[in-house]
Design a protein around this motif. Structure first.
Motif, short mmCIF file in Angstrom:
data_model
loop_
_atom_site.label_atom_id
_atom_site.label_comp_id
_atom_site.label_asym_id
_atom_site.label_seq_id
_atom_site.Cartn_x
_atom_site.Cartn_y
_atom_site.Cartn_z
N LEU A 587 0.84 -1.20 0.00
CA LEU A 587 0.00 0.00 0.00
C LEU A 587 0.87 1.24 0.00
CD1 LEU A 587 -2.63 1.63 0.34
CD2 LEU A 587 -2.43 1.24 2.81
N ASN A 588 0.71 2.05 -1.02
CA ASN A 588 1.39 3.33 -1.16
C ASN A 588 0.38 4.43 -0.84
OD1 ASN A 588 2.89 5.55 -1.94
ND2 ASN A 588 2.87 5.07 -4.13
N THR A 589 0.72 5.34 0.06
CA THR A 589 -0.18 6.45 0.38
C THR A 589 0.38 7.75 -0.16
OG1 THR A 589 0.90 6.93 2.50
CG2 THR A 589 -0.85 5.29 2.52
N GLY A 590 -0.49 8.74 -0.31
CA GLY A 590 -0.02 10.03 -0.82
C GLY A 590 -1.14 11.02 -0.95
N ARG A 591 -0.89 12.06 -1.76
CA ARG A 591 -1.82 13.18 -1.91
C ARG A 591 -2.50 13.16 -3.26
NH1 ARG A 591 2.42 17.70 0.32
NH2 ARG A 591 2.28 17.15 2.51
N ILE A 592 -3.58 13.95 -3.36
CA ILE A 592 -4.19 14.21 -4.65
C ILE A 592 -4.06 15.70 -4.97
CG2 ILE A 592 -5.74 12.25 -4.56
CD1 ILE A 592 -7.99 14.14 -3.72
N ARG A 593 -4.45 16.05 -6.16
CA ARG A 593 -4.15 17.38 -6.70
C ARG A 593 -4.81 18.51 -5.91
NH1 ARG A 593 -6.76 18.86 -12.39
NH2 ARG A 593 -8.33 19.80 -11.00
N ASP A 594 -6.08 18.34 -5.57
CA ASP A 594 -6.87 19.48 -5.10
C ASP A 594 -7.15 19.49 -3.61
OD1 ASP A 594 -6.88 19.90 -7.79
OD2 ASP A 594 -9.04 19.87 -8.06
N GLN A 595 -6.60 18.54 -2.84
CA GLN A 595 -6.86 18.51 -1.41
C GLN A 595 -5.56 18.62 -0.64
OE1 GLN A 595 -9.71 18.97 -0.28
NE2 GLN A 595 -11.11 18.26 -1.88
N TRP A 596 -5.70 18.98 0.64
CA TRP A 596 -4.53 19.20 1.49
C TRP A 596 -4.72 18.49 2.81
CZ3 TRP A 596 0.28 20.39 1.33
CH2 TRP A 596 0.97 20.75 2.50
N HIS A 597 -3.76 17.67 3.18
CA HIS A 597 -3.74 16.96 4.45
C HIS A 597 -5.11 16.37 4.78
CE1 HIS A 597 0.37 18.31 6.16
NE2 HIS A 597 0.44 17.90 4.94
N THR A 598 -5.68 16.67 5.93
CA THR A 598 -6.94 16.03 6.30
C THR A 598 -8.14 16.91 5.96
OG1 THR A 598 -6.74 16.80 8.59
CG2 THR A 598 -5.85 14.64 8.09
N MET A 599 -8.00 17.78 4.99
CA MET A 599 -9.07 18.54 4.35
C MET A 599 -9.82 19.49 5.28
SD MET A 599 -10.69 16.19 1.35
CE MET A 599 -11.24 14.74 2.22
N THR A 600 -9.25 19.82 6.43
CA THR A 600 -9.94 20.77 7.29
C THR A 600 -10.06 22.14 6.62
OG1 THR A 600 -7.83 21.17 8.41
CG2 THR A 600 -9.38 19.68 9.48
N ARG A 601 -9.13 22.49 5.73
CA ARG A 601 -9.24 23.75 4.99
C ARG A 601 -9.81 23.51 3.60
NH1 ARG A 601 -4.26 25.19 4.94
NH2 ARG A 601 -4.25 26.55 6.76
N THR A 602 -9.17 22.68 2.79
CA THR A 602 -9.61 22.51 1.41
C THR A 602 -10.99 21.86 1.32
OG1 THR A 602 -8.35 20.44 1.33
CG2 THR A 602 -7.31 22.42 0.42
N GLY A 603 -11.37 21.08 2.31
CA GLY A 603 -12.66 20.40 2.27
C GLY A 603 -13.85 21.32 2.31
N VAL A 604 -13.67 22.59 2.69
CA VAL A 604 -14.80 23.51 2.72
C VAL A 604 -15.00 24.21 1.38
CG1 VAL A 604 -14.39 23.93 5.17
CG2 VAL A 604 -13.52 25.57 3.50
N SER A 605 -14.12 23.99 0.42
CA SER A 605 -14.22 24.64 -0.89
C SER A 605 -14.96 23.72 -1.86
CB SER A 605 -12.83 24.95 -1.45
OG SER A 605 -12.90 25.25 -2.83
N PRO A 606 -16.14 24.12 -2.34
CA PRO A 606 -16.84 23.27 -3.32
C PRO A 606 -16.02 23.00 -4.56
CG PRO A 606 -18.28 24.99 -2.48
CD PRO A 606 -16.90 25.32 -2.00
#
Length: 890
Positions: A587-606
């Motif tokens: 299992l390789n983990t990592g990031r995606i283009r439009d989100q940051w860490h645990t999405m506490t900030r980016t997750g509020v952006s539609p």
């Protein structure tokens, strides 16, 4: 910009690129965001996350007041409780019974006072950071080779190199602006060669001249073979090695057994591709090796780093324009944390805990009653100590370890059982704040002032754009108030400038060039100086002529070891353990283009949820076929530590025997997607960094029998499903869900999920042959909720439904589950201009000589922030391969 807007220059709070941001603030408080064309990190560019920053400036979900045991409290009560409990714990159990777990999201001034309190006044080194999870192996490798944690390069080197190796670095998604600078350099100089070295084919691979899909964990073997090859073909810079290094014989001895054939067997890469790579490295004069989490996040990460550094030292390709090993950091202020000693095994300003002289300098400067004299607990060790009771009080600042740490379920249980947990956070509800005894409201980006350091050692100001929401305070002020309440003196700073000035003075104290980190030119900075501070790189020594400060380190030696020579370090290869039958996949983990860490900030952006809205796992088609996993079906990944359920993305970009899953999703946004719960606690013995990309898992289909997709204006209070995932939209929420069995009362289930009222108008449609049904509720002529259900994964055009719901499409259009073929844009690719995959494919088909730029002219895709350009490139190349169908999009 209009005449009434105020321009505030600040720094992006996401990755370690450190992009400059211009905020245009109107008299009403409205804020527009654009790139700062004067900032030398980005020259006006911003990635999609940076471009969407204004959308995250909302009070929704913010922690507005202190809380004690879940109840609102005033600041005095909350802080006095924190101070009393920490003081009582220290008195009863000693200073090592308390700990701070801090974050690369903190500003340097915050980091500095936290480190000063713990190491100089409490007297323990039990302060570590979530940056331990992303770059500790680089720190350790630098210190072993250079004698100090120095990144020798600057971003300009990416643009002037003849060869750029990208090792374990998905630059396109994780450092998009650096990728764009590299892409522009490639366009100007087509002879520039870029090689991607990564087990997985990523968006970054689209720019590269070759992709070496090496086996997970085999990086050391690749670079041992390179060192042997360089020696064999006479590529050694004998003068540089003789003047400025030691250890070359032992390093070569460790590498000598590694022929190209041996490397091919260890890495799984074809021998001819390996030899071509080695020949390029040997013959190209200017070589930069960029490496990131794919190297660092390993139980052998430090050896991987030193294996890379060895090759650059051996050939003298370091500290010169276009040459050098370049660690790019993940977090916005991981470097600042390293500089102030925010790691458990460091002192401030790159001084060492085990050096009595350094300890004396720091203790004296801090006017501290004591000083820690041995390393504290590193991140994974710290939470082990919480679990077994050695740490009885912990303060977590700006981090979410219940999601992001290895063995996340174990961490969550440890925090739940800990006698006293304090969490400082900007957000009220996270997986970690739910476990806290005391929660303290911290100011967020746009509200606080300080400095950050990016991956090229450039220090920039982060400036407040607005007042803090509610009763929130900056981290440095919260820490200082607790320190004072604990009875410690000297924490009466009035502004971040006071802290910065003290910190700058410490960097130059008894230094005289003996230490790498020095910003003492700013030790007398006034408040006005601090307010107008322009981005600068260190070293920036007091009394030195500006022209004499080198942009790069080590081009002429001058290392920070006792004899001023670099160390080539022997790095014997340790092959990964063979897989066990019950956990056959890496299992390789990592990031995606439009989100940051645990999405506490980016997750509020539609907007940022348009590209990828669900947690997913990449799996190779052959593995999917063998396991009977269909594209877009649900998959269960598990091992002895836990289990997650994710959407299957079947793609040849993934290598066989391995899977990839991003770590962003939390327990607040998905039913079972906390991927780091599957990761073990094994760490690199030198750096203490965990092997976040090395877990073993089993992969099986998730046996759901009923699937649904829903839209709603109101967030559900609960979701009675075995699988669910939430994502933000402009009007509310989109929900993917599945159950092992269909709900017995479908109408009642839908009403409870979507919160419909008795006076809502319900329209429905049913397809008994397919076991499918649809419900749409309207309220006052406006769509209120939608649910589409089926016995198979819902195949509706989801982006169309989201847009139609928001645009008040008639109920019958929503009931149809999708648009006419000509209206279906496909999955979102360019979210700046709302261009989907099918629109791009159609433009490619119409274009006689399609390119990323020509498709941009036709559709506007890729002409905004540019973050989607690698995916457009992939679609163009896929179409060129005999009309091949582009790889499945999430």
């Amino acid at each position: 910009m209009n005449a009434t807007q105020k321009v505030i220059r600040t720094t992006c709070p996401y990755c370690g690129t450190g992009c400059g941001v211009k905020a245009l603030v109107s008299p009403t408080g409205a804020i527009e965001i654009c790139g700062d064309d004067e900032h030398p990190a980005n020259f006006g560019r911003l990635c999609v996350k940076g471009a969407a920053l204004a959308e995250t400036l909302t009070e929704e979900g913010r922690l507005l007041h202190p809380k004690v045991n879940g109840a609102r409290a005033d600041w005095e009560t909350a802080l006095r409780l924190v101070a009393d409990r920490f003081r009582e714990t220290i008195a009863a159990h000693g200073p090592d019974a308390v700990a701070f777990y801090v974050s690369g999201q903190m500003l340097t001034e915050d980091y500095y006072v936290a480190n000063r309190l713990m190491k100089g006044f409490i007297g323990s080194a039990n302060i570590d950071t979530n940056s331990r999870l992303c770059m500790a192996s680089s720190v350790a490798g630098h210190k072993r080779a250079f004698g100090a944690d120095v990144v020798p390069n600057v971003y300009e080197d990416l643009e002037t190199a003849d060869l750029v190796l990208l090792v374990g670095s998905n630059l396109a998604w994780c450092h998009p602006v650096l990728y764009q600078r590299l892409e522009a350099a490639k366009a100007r100089r087509p002879d520039l060669r870029i090689i991607d070295i990564d087990p997985r084919r990523t968006a970054t691979s689209e720019l590269c001249d070759a992709h070496l899909a090496l086996a997970p964990g085999s990086d050391v073997a690749l670079f041992l073979g390179l060192l042997t090859y360089l020696d064999r073909v006479g590529a050694c810079d004998h003068d540089y090695v003789a003047r400025h290094t030691s250890g070359v014989e032992t390093a070569l001895a460790a590498a000598k057994p590694w022929s190209i054939g041996d490397v091919a067997r260890a890495t799984g890469v074809v021998a001819s591709e390996i030899e071509a790579l080695y020949a390029l490295f040997a013959t190209r004069e200017r070589v930069v090796t960029v490496y990131s989490q794919g190297v660092n996040q390993s139980v052998h990460g430090t050896d991987k780093v030193n294996a890379i550094l060895n090759c650059h030292l051996f050939t003298g390709r370091i500290g010169k324009p276009g040459s050098g090993p370049f660690s790019v950091t993940g977090q916005p202020n991981a470097m600042g944390g390293r500089e102030v000693g925010g790691l458990a095994n460091q002192l401030a300003c790159h001084m060492e805990l085990d050096d009595p002289h350094h300890r004396a300098i720091v203790q004296s400067h801090w006017r501290a009653p004591t000083i820690a004299d041995r390393p504290g607990l590193k991140a994974v060790e710290m939470f082990d100590a919480v679990r077994d009771g050695r740490v009885r009080a912990i303060w977590i600042i700006g981090a979410n370890p219940a999601v992001s740490l290895p063995q996340a379920d174990v961490v969550r249980a440890a925090l739940a059982a800990c006698p006293f947990v304090v969490v400082s956070d900007a957000m009220e509800h996270t997986d970690t704040t739910a476990l806290a005894s005391v929660v303290l409201p911290a100011q967020a980006w746009s509200e606080k002032d300080g400095t950050v350091t990016n991956s090229e050692r450039r220090i920039s100001r982060q400036r407040a754009l607005r007042k803090g929401v509610g009763e929130s305070l900056p981290d440095w002020r919260i820490i200082c108030r607790v320190a004072t309440l604990m009875g410690f003196e000297g924490f009466d700073y009035q502004t971040p400038a006071d802290i910065f000035r003290e910190y700058a003075a410490l960097s130059g104290r008894l230094n005289h060039g003996a230490r790498d980190f020095d910003i003492s030119v700013h030790e007398e900075a006034t408040q006005a100086d601090y307010d107008r501070l322009a981005p600068f790189q260190w070293p920036s020594r007091k009394g030195a002529r500006k022209s004499s400060e080198a942009k790069r380190f080590f081009g002429r030696g001058g290392f920070f070891t006792p004899d001023r020579r670099a160390r080539l370090v022997a790095t014997p290869y340790v092959a990964p353990a063979p897989h066990e039958q019950h956990t056959p996949f890496v299992l390789n983990t990592g990031r995606i283009r439009d989100q940051w860490h645990t999405m506490t900030r980016t997750g509020v952006s539609p907007r940022l949820s348009r590209h990828i809205a669900e947690p997913f796992v990449e799996i190779h088609p052959a593995d999917a076929e063998a396991l009977r996993i269909a594209p877009a079906s649900l998959v269960r990944l598990s091992n002895a530590r836990g289990a997650v359920v994710l959407r299957a993305l079947v793609t040849e970009r993934q290598r066989r025997g391995a899977v990839f899953a991003p770590f962003h999703w939390t327990g607040l946004l998905a039913s079972a997607a906390r991927v780091d719960a599957l990761v073990g606690a094994a760490t690199d013995p030198v750096s203490g960094q965990p092997g976040l990309k090395e877990a073993r898992v089993t992969v099986v289909p998730f046996p759901a029998q009923w699937f649904a997709f829903a839209l709603t204006r109101e967030k559900p209070t609960s979701i009675a499903a075995d699988y669910w995932a939430l994502a933000r939209t402009r009007f509310g929420w989109r929900i993917a869900l599945a159950r092992l069995k269909a709900p017995p009362d479908l109408r009642g289930f839908t009403q409870a999920l979507l919160g419909w009222r008795d006076d809502d108008v319900i329209a429905s449609a049913e397809d008994r042959a397919r076991g499918a049904c649809r419900f749409v509720a309207t309220r006052n002529g406006r769509a209120q909720g939608l649910l589409i259900a089926s016995t198979q994964p819902v195949a509706a055009a989801r982006d169309f439904l989201v847009d139609g719901f928001d645009d008040a499409q008639p109920a019958f259009r929503l009931l149809a589950g999708g648009p006419a073929a000509q209206a279906d844009r496909g999955g979102a690719i360019c979210i700046c201009h709302g261009v989907g995959a099918k629109e791009i494919e159609a433009a490619i088909a119409r274009d006689a000589a399609p390119s990323v730029d020509s498709i941009g002219r036709a559709t506007r895709a890729g002409t905004g922030c540019g973050s989607c350009r690698p995916e457009i490139h992939r679609l163009v190349k896929a179409a060129a391969r005999h009309g091949a169908t582009p790889a499945q999009a999430v």
